[in-house]
Design a protein around this motif. Structure first.
Motif: not given
Lengths: 1377, 193
Positions: B54-67
């Motif tokens: 929790f607290g991991t920015p959505y943006k980070h997840m987004y980038e992560d998964l997109r990668r």
């Protein structure tokens, strides 16, 4: 300075109070009040308060309820801070309790709670130090008590729920405050800092001698109030409560119970007595459940006796899982000994629950123990390694490990898979119950197993597996030995057992050679009872063993022979060779592995030693509840243990891949094993405590990669094993297990791919269909299960990929005639879009670029279409999509594909009433799209540069159909593929029209009334479309036949459909005898609507000969007489009438355009094969000649021309109107009175056509002479023409003419004169001629009769003159024609 | 808007965020939370979730998964969802750690388990304000479609709540009416701050 500040703020405050008072609207009022609050708190000291408080308090009667609420909150806060003002404030609060707005009252109660707490603490604490209270405090306390009473009266009175909500909270708080907290300290803190004391205050600090407060009194009062609260929940009061109140009460009471366990005994009966079913609402039910759970979690000893009742209640509420979980958590806290006592007590108390509930609890409890062990392992001894699950246990157990992890991380166990297997648990319970009945239940068990679905059985096995402890059959053998001993009552008892066990273990470990001896001893000791049990349980084992037979076999070799008895049945059932006496240690790899496991097990035992009983024993006890209820304790023990051990061993079957894994261990690890084993062997003579620390040795930590690799290999191994099981049978159960394994596997290894590979490598032999279905159903269940987001999403995705991959392979690798694909699609739980897309590509090849090759293969289309068909039949939800596919295919541009699809749609689908309308609509839409499409094409043809028109077809048509120069540049990708189809636009447009229409036409054959639409449309169609229609109509109409519906359409044709109607009629009559109804319809149509005789042409051959021919005589009647006839005959029978109607027909044929007449003529003359010609050619010609332009109402000129043409037409067909025919015609015509108008013309034509007829003609001419042909001026001209034409043969005829006529003739055609004279002068002729003739010829001189002749001549001359005009006219008109 | 709302599901990704998104758009004062230990998102296989704190920015997840696998995560709707989320707030928040976020008047949960955890958590907090808080559970299946439906229902429910003067006085009627109208069963409980 301070004074100034105060002064300033004082003025300020007054101002704010005023503005707050007089503010118009609520928001601004609230603003002012907020400022007032800030100012007051800023002012800090109480100096200004006495002055302003009354003013502030005064605000509580404000009109606006939010303002009142705010004021109350404010003065409440002031009161807490400056308790000296409370005696002033509390009356206000009391007053405001009756405020109209519940929210305001609630605020007052809220303040009341804080005030009470504050006051109580204050009063109590002061009492510690003095025996006398300050009078102000006394006063305060009195007020507080008043306030309390007021609030209580609200709490226990029916009324506004909004008020009671907080009043009950107040009661709860007071009860808690006034009763001693068992968890809190019973001594007041030494240094009193009131604020902190406030939170920790415990009434037990009070001692006797407090001036005001008496602990006893307070408790009694609290207890009374608790009673009142409870009364609320008792019947019937509870009935009148609102849901919210019930929830609040339950929550309050459970909170009290939890914090004051002393009240358990009062509160829980009431809560438990709340009938969950009668408490209707879900909310209450849920609240109650949570209350029970929280009570269950209470660790106070006072709560303990209630635990089992709570568990029971929770089970009834179907919250068993949670209850077990709570119990489990509880055990973790309190230690297992305590818990065991409890649970055993519970079971004694409630024996009835056993069979149905026990299935749930033992597994749970067991895992509880495991967790416990692990936790303890971690805590107690760091050195001692916990058994590594990855090494020693298989994936099934790893699951449970994961569960444990979750427990430790979140404190809540998600209990996956357990939540949804209600039926599974029931089944387990049934198994248990049957097993418990002993031998006589064997049959029932078998029936149960065979009748349960494979999936369910798989679930049962899996459910059991995860509950099994991480022990091994090796150890189990030992246990069994031990337990066999135990079956002798004399040595029953933990100590004996342990002693025995230890000695046995020592034996086995140190002296492998003795095991055979042990074995023998064991065999001797086997009790009959345990045999039975073993047999029964082997049934269960069998289930488990199905997972991997040869693994079990391997396993059996590892297991020392002493459990031969236990496995005897099993092994024989699996038909695996058993090596009875293989010794564990002597077999190198297996032995190494076996020993560490053994040690693990010993470790387990050891952990439990501090307890009264061994863990195995207690385990067994729990386990037995599920499966056994034998009476004899001695026997029971044995059987219980047996069950346990068997079950335990079964755990190992799944993870028994360890045998294989050992090969993967690094050599180092193996050697480590070896050393540890030897070390162990050395130490084995020592006590257990000494042995245990050595257990750390065999633990090998693997890297993640290695673990993955192991798991992957294991899974592949299992799959490999499936290649053989087809022979063994029972694949149903096994497939379910495999699918289950796939879901449960930790999926770095992607079991789906492996499974897929397995299935597709040999779909048929691997029972690919069944296995695929199992897998898909499992995945589907996973996706649909109401679980978390990621697992369902992932399952959906895996499902789709799996199905698609299998479907694609089936399509690509199997012949098109194979039904596997269709069957698969029909039976899978759900069809995702991608699969439907695949189907679409199959049915409409070429829509995707990849399938170029497939395009050629019509069989694929058939395959796809039959799949679509079966889907439509079998899967109503996909019906629309599938129908869409079929319909798209039915208008496909390739005829082969289209025809297949149309056959399907028209023959199979259209008869389905549920979708016929849809099909019809679609077909109609396509049909209607035809003219438009075509016009566009024409527009483009006519005007190629017109870009406006270019665009439209691209919008209106499917992209692939027609290539156009522009379109290609615009849309290369879609058009190039089709560009070869049509060379020219016109042919392509015809194709296109056919594409759109053929479906509709096919439907017409099924529903004839649809045909009308075609007729309606026809008029608006373009040339190409019409052409296409004309191509298709014959096939269509022939199929339809002359059905009543079609006749109906024919009898009332839409305007403009003439040509098409003609074609229809022609087709209908072509080659067959039209039914009388059809003929009648056509005639009627001719009669009423279509005055065009053309329409009769097709049926002409079938009209009665009379109908056509009679007219030649009939027309001879006078007009009036004919009319009379009509009226007369119309009264008669219809057939007669129609016959007479037909009389009029032929003249109208003549009136037709030439080409049509020719056609009619041909038909009339040739007739049909069945009936023969309607008219002979001679009759036709005669009929033509019989036409009278005047009579028949045909304009003279036109009619004449037409009739002439008709004759011409006849003469053109020389093969029909032969010489003989003509002769016959002329022969007859010459007898007609009057002679037909065209007679001479026909004669002339005849002679022109057939010169050889000349002799016959001469005969005719001489007959005409006899008939005084010269009396018919028109014919006379023709006669002379003919004579001229036929000279010299005609001379004889001419010479037969009376002299006057001869003279006339010679005058008219001077060309005749000289040759005739020459002819007459011939020696042989001249004497035969009368003199008068000779005179006319100028051969003889005038005679006395000349004057007479002259007269005649004059007369004739007049006639000739008048005739001349007419002849000339007729010549003109002939010329014109 | 009178009340402060909290939307709670397990990962603060799908259901709670859908509701958060909708309510925020309608001008509600709303927050959202998850009760899980971690934020879990679907991974490449059934048992391979992507786990974040929790607290991991959505943006980070987004980038992560997109990668990791743009195709997969686009197809299963994770990337679009994350994109939506990062427009709503920065990062997923955990309910159990929201004490500093102030009190809420209404808490909506979308799963019984979550409901229980919220109720339990509120019960274990100190009741200082004695301010009632309404906790309602609206069962919503954890997938995109259902979340969208759930979001709309939540909005309707919150609008109903806003329309009342004080929910304390009429909650039963309101709940019953809602259940009847939308044919959904609601669970509710009342706790105190």
């Amino acid at each position: 300075m301070v004074g100034m500040m105060t002064a300033v703020s004082k003025g300020n405050l007054a101002g704010i109070i005023n503005s707050a008072k007089f503010a118009v609207n609520t928001p601004s009022k609230l603003d002012h009040l907020r400022r007032l609050r800030d100012e007051l708190s800023l002012a800090g000291d109480s100096a200004s308060l006495p002055e302003f408080l009354p003013l502030v308090v005064d605000l509580h009667s404000d009109r606006s309820s939010p303002a009142r609420k705010f004021v109350i909150e404010m003065i409440g806060a002031i009161g807490l801070k400056h308790t000296e003002f409370l005696p002033e404030i509390i009356p206000v609060l009391i007053a405001i309790l009756k405020d109209d707005t519940p929210a305001v009252a609630r605020q007052a109660i809220r303040c009341g709670i804080d005030i009470f707490r504050h006051s109580l603490v204050k009063v109590a604490i002061q009492g510690f130090y003095s025996s006398e209270l300050e009078s102000s405090l006394k006063l305060l306390w009195e007020w507080v008590l008043k306030l309390k009473d007021e609030i209580y009266s609200i709490a226990f009175k029916q009324g506004s729920d909004g008020r009671r909500l907080l009043a009950l909270k107040f009661v709860e708080t007071i009860i808690l405050l006034c009763t001693p907290d068992p968890g809190g300290s019973s001594e007041p803190p030494a240094d009193q800092i009131p604020d902190e004391i406030l939170e920790d205050f415990n009434i037990s600090w009070l001692r006797g001698g407090h001036p005001v407060l008496n602990v006893g009194d307070l408790s009694v009062e609290a207890s009374q109030h608790l009673g009142m609260l409870l009364d609320q929940l008792r019947f019937p009061t509870v009935k009148s409560l609102s849901k919210m109140m019930v929830i609040i009460l339950i929550k309050s009471l459970s909170a009290i119970a939890k914090q004051r366990p002393a009240f358990y005994g009062r509160i829980l009966p009431v809560l438990l007595g709340l009938d969950p079913s009668s408490s209707v609402s879900m909310g209450v039910h849920h609240c109650l459940k949570n209350a029970f759970l929280s009570c269950l979690k209470c660790t106070h000893p006072g709560a303990a006796p209630w635990r089992d009742r709570l568990v029971g209640a929770l089970r009834e509420m179907k919250a068993g899982e949670l209850a077990e979980e709570a119990l489990h958590q509880f055990c973790q806290v309190n230690g297992s000994v305590d818990w065991k006592d409890d649970s055993s007590m519970a079971q004694e108390e409630k024996p009835s629950v056993k069979t149905c509930d026990a299935d749930n609890s033992p597994g749970r409890k067991r895992s509880g123990i495991q967790d416990n062990n692990l936790v303890e392992d971690d805590h107690v001894s760091v050195k001692r390694a916990r058994p590594s699950p990855n090494l020693s246990e298989g994936s099934a157990h790893e699951l449970s490990c994961r569960d444990q992890d979750e427990v430790s991380s979140s404190g809540r166990k998600t209990a996956k898979g357990n939540e949804d297997n209600g039926p599974v648990q029931q089944l387990v319970a049934i198994f248990g119950a049957l097993v418990a009945q002993g031998e006589k239940a064997v049959g029932s068990l078998e029936i149960l197993i065979s009748s349960s679905s494979a999936d369910l059985l798989a679930e049962v096995v899996m459910a059991n597996m995860r509950h099994l402890p991480p022990s091994r059959p090796k150890a189990e053998g030992d246990e069994e030995l031990l337990l066999d001993k135990g079956s002798y009552p004399s040595i029953a008892g933990g100590d004996t057992r342990f002693r025995h066990l230890s000695s046995l273990l020592t034996d086995i470990l140190s002296m492998p050679s003795t095991s055979a001896e042990t074995d023998a001893m064991l065999d001797a000791q086997q009790s009959p009872v345990s045999d039975i049990e073993v047999q029964l349980h082997s049934q269960m084992m069998l289930l488990i063993s199905l997972l991997k037979p040869e693994e079990v076999g391997k396993h059996a070799t590892v297991i020392p022979s002493n459990n031969d008895a236990a496995y005897g049945d099993l092994n024989s059932a699996i038909v695996q060779p058993v090596e009875p006496a293989v010794l564990p240690v002597s077999s190198v790899t297996d032995g190494y592995l076996a020993i560490p496991f053994e040690i693990t097990d010993i470790g387990d035992l050891d952990n439990e030693i501090p307890g009264l009983d061994s863990s195995t024993r207690s385990d067994g006890l729990e386990e037995t509840l599920a499966v056994s209820s034998l009476v004899s304790t001695g026997v029971e023990d044995t059987s219980q243990e047996q069950v346990t051990s068997l079950d335990r061993s079964s755990t190992e079957i799944l993870p028994s891949m360890s045998t294989d894994r050992s090969e993967e261990l690094s050599p180092k690890a193996v050697s480590a094993d070896a050393t540890s084993t030897s070390a162990l062997a050395e130490n084995s003579g020592l006590s257990f405590q000494m042995v245990l620390p050595k257990m750390s040795a065999p633990v090998i930590s693997l890297t993640d990669d290695q673990k993955d690799n192991l798991q992957k290999t294991a899974f592949m191994h299992i799959i490999e094993a499936y290649k053989q099981i087809a022979v063994a049978g029972g694949s149903q159960v096994r497939f379910s297990l495999l699918a289950y394994l796939g879901v449960e596997s930790p999926l770095e290894l992607d079991p789906w791919k492996l499974l897929q590979k397995h299935i597709l490598s040999d779909y048929m032999n691997h029972e690919g269909h069944d296995l695929t279905l199992r897998v898909l159903y499992r995945l589907f269940a996973e996706a649909e299960a109401d679980r978390d987001f990621f697992s369902s999403t992932t399952a959906t995705s895996v499902y789709e990929m799996f199905l698609l991959a299998v479907a694609e392979t089936l399509r690509d690798s199997f012949p098109a005639s194979d039904k596997s694909l269709s069957r698969l699609l029909g039976e899978v739980p759900h069809l995702p879009k991608s699969v439907l897309k695949l189907l679409e590509c199959l049915c409409c090849p070429g829509n995707s670029d990849k399938d170029e090759k497939e395009m050629q293969n019509g069989d694929r289309v058939t395959q796809g279409l039959s799949a679509v068909w079966s889907l439509i039949l079998l899967r109503p939800p996909t019906r629309d999509v599938c129908l869409g596919i079929a319909l798209q295919s039915a208008v496909y541009h390739l005829e082969e594909v289209r025809m297949k699809a149309i056959r399907l749609v028209a023959n199979k689908l259209y008869p389905l009433s549920s979708i016929s309308q849809q099909i019809e609509d679609f077909a109609k839409k396509m049909l209607l799209s035809v003219p438009m499409v075509d016009q566009n094409v024409e527009g483009r043809d006519a005007n190629g540069s017109n870009s406006e028109l270019e665009k439209d077809p691209n919008l209106g048509k499917p992209p692939n159909e027609r290539p156009s120069v522009r379109a290609i540049t615009k849309d290369i990708s879609s058009d190039t593929g089709q560009s070869c189809i049509s060379e020219s636009t016109s042919s392509s447009s015809v194709t296109e029209v056919q594409r759109c229409m053929s479906l509709y036409f096919a439907l017409c054959t099924k529903k004839h009334s649809l045909f009308r639409e075609v007729l309606v449309m026809y008029n608006g169609m373009s040339k190409a479309a019409k052409q296409a229609v004309h191509w298709q109509i014959p096939i269509l109409v022939r199929t339809i036949g002359s059905s009543s519906q079609l006749l109906e359409i024919i009898s009332d044709p839409p305007t403009g459909s003439g040509d098409l109607l003609m074609q229809v009629l022609q087709t209908l009559t072509d080659g067959t005898i039209p039914s009388p109804v059809l003929i009648f319809t056509i005639r009627k149509l001719y009669d009423t609507k279509v005055k065009d005789a053309e329409i009769l042409v097709p049926v002409l051959p079938f009209l009665q000969k009379d109908e056509v021919v009679i007219f030649s005589d009939f027309f001879n009647f006078d007009l009036i007489i004919r009319k009379y006839f009509y009226s007369l005959l119309s009264e008669l029978r219809m057939s007669l009438y129609s016959i007479f109607l037909a009389l009029q027909i032929f003249p109208h044929f003549v009136n037709l355009p030439l080409d049509k007449f020719q056609a009619a003529l041909a038909r009339a003359v040739q007739g049909s094969s069945q009936s023969g010609p309607v008219l002979t050619p001679a009759e036709v010609l005669i009929a033509i000649h019989g036409i009278d332009p005047d009579r028949d109402g045909i304009p003279l000129k036109k009619a004449t021309i037409s009739i002439t043409d008709a004759c011409n037409a006849c003469f053109e067909q020389r093969q029909i109107f032969t010489q003989q025919v003509l002769a016959k015609v002329l022969n007859q015509l010459v007898e007609h009175i009057p002679l037909p108008l065209l007679f001479m013309r026909t004669v002339l034509q005849a002679i022109g056509a057939f010169p050889s007829l000349v002799d016959f003609i001469m005969e005719i001419l001489s007959r005409l002479v006899n008939k005084q042909i010269w009396k018919h001026p028109k014919l006379w001209v023709g006669f002379l023409k003919c004579a001229l034409l036929t000279k010299p043969q005609s001379f004889a005829v001419l010479l037969q003419l009376p002299p006057a006529q001869l003279e006339n003739a010679l005058n008219r055609t001077p060309a005749l004169k000289a040759p005739l004279i020459a002819h007459a002068n011939q020696i042989n002729i001249r004497p035969s001629l009368p003199r008068s003739v000779l005179v006319v010829l100028g051969i003889a001189s005038d005679s006395p009769s000349a004057s007479h002749a002259q007269t005649t001549h004059d007369q004739t001359g007049d006639a000739v003159n008048s005739e001349k005009e007419i002849t000339e006219k007729s010549k003109e008109s002939s010329g014109a024609s | 808007m009178k009340f402060r709302y909290a939307m709670v599901c397990s990962s603060n990704q799908n259901r709670s965020m859908e509701a958060h998104f909708l309510l925020k758009r309608e001008g509600f004062e709303v927050s959202s939370y998850g009760t899980g230990t971690h934020v879990k998102l679907p991974g490449p296989s059934l048992r391979e979730p992507n786990v974040y704190e929790f607290g991991t920015p959505y943006k980070h997840m987004y980038e992560d998964l997109r990668r990791k696998d743009p195709e997969l995560y686009k197809r299963n709707g994770i990337l679009p969802m994350l994109k939506r989320n990062l427009a709503v707030k920065t990062a997923p928040q955990r309910w159990q750690e929201n004490a500093t976020d102030g009190y809420f008047d209404v808490v909506l949960t979308f799963e019984e388990k979550v409901f229980d955890m919220v109720v339990e958590d509120l019960h274990n907090r100190d009741h200082v304000l004695l301010k009632p808080v309404l906790i309602i559970n609206l069962e919503v299946k954890d997938n995109h479609e259902e979340a969208a439906i759930g979001g709309r229902l939540t909005l309707a429910l919150c609008q109903e709540l806003e329309a009342t003067e004080n929910w304390e006085d009429s909650i039963d009627d309101l709940i019953i009416a809602f259940e009847r109208q939308h044919r959904r069963k609601l669970l509710y409980s009342i706790s105190f701050y």
